[in-house]
Design a protein around this motif. Structure first.
Motif, mmCIF file in Angstrom:
data_model
loop_
_atom_site.group_PDB
_atom_site.id
_atom_site.type_symbol
_atom_site.label_atom_id
_atom_site.label_comp_id
_atom_site.label_asym_id
_atom_site.label_seq_id
_atom_site.Cartn_x
_atom_site.Cartn_y
_atom_site.Cartn_z
ATOM 1 N N THR A 196 0.861 -1.178 0.000
ATOM 2 C CA THR A 196 0.000 0.000 0.000
ATOM 3 C C THR A 196 0.896 1.226 0.000
ATOM 4 N N THR A 211 -6.305 7.790 -1.451
ATOM 5 C CA THR A 211 -5.518 6.651 -1.905
ATOM 6 C C THR A 211 -4.819 5.929 -0.768
ATOM 7 N N TYR A 215 -6.428 2.611 0.139
ATOM 8 C CA TYR A 215 -6.534 1.584 -0.896
ATOM 9 C C TYR A 215 -5.315 0.674 -0.906
ATOM 10 N N THR A 255 -2.742 -1.379 -3.298
ATOM 11 C CA THR A 255 -2.238 -1.321 -4.662
ATOM 12 C C THR A 255 -1.845 -2.730 -5.096
ATOM 13 N N LEU A 286 -5.984 -0.110 -8.044
ATOM 14 C CA LEU A 286 -6.220 0.317 -6.659
ATOM 15 C C LEU A 286 -7.485 -0.394 -6.198
#
Length: 159
Positions: A42, A78, A81, A83, A155
């Protein structure tokens, strides 16, 4: 292929970080899979300073104020989220062929083991499976574009 070549291939696959390799010859076929899970990290994208073009001086403060708050909100969003990154170098494909639907779209729910894309490397089409559960919020790579090892692909909002 003899047993020594197979053993060397297994060692090479385990050192390279690739999760799966398939080789097919006239009378021989071998698939080597490792137990290594793709690395999922992340990350937070740093805010980029807005560039203001020389225009009307009165418009600059308004544009700067609006731009300053937008990247800050995007950075906060973000951070929650996950990745999903590319486990290899190759060409990224969202579907198995141009006339087929994409494996994963924005808004789709994914779970561990669900195929989310294909990466072609050296004429081998590697199905990339999700290692996390969640909902895809953004596809970060265009279809049929080259990707690097560890490049962010999706994401995912965890569930």
């Amino acid at each position: 292929m003899d047993i020594k070549q197979i053993q060397e291939l297994i060692k090479f696959v385990s050192r390279s970080g690739v999760n799966e390799v398939a080789i097919e010859q006239k009378d021989f076929k071998i698939t080597i899979k490792t137990n290594q899970a793709p690395t999922v990290i992340t990350t937070t994208v740093p805010a980029v300073a807005p560039q203001v073009l020389p225009a009307a001086p009165a418009a600059q403060p308004v544009a700067t104020t609006a731009s300053d708050s937008a990247p800050a909100a995007a950075t906060e969003d973000t951070s929650k989220y996950i990745t999903i990154k590319s486990p290899m170098i190759g060409t990224f494909y969202r579907s198995s062929s141009p006339d087929k639907p994409s494996f994963a779209n924005v808004g789709d729910e994914v779970s561990p083991g669900k195929i989310i894309c294909i990466i072609e490397a050296m004429k081998l089409f590697n199905e990339i499976e999700s290692e996390v559960s969640g909902r895809i919020v953004k596809v970060l790579v265009d279809n049929a574009s080259p990707v690097e090892y560890d490049q962010p692909l999706f994401l995912v909002e965890p569930m």
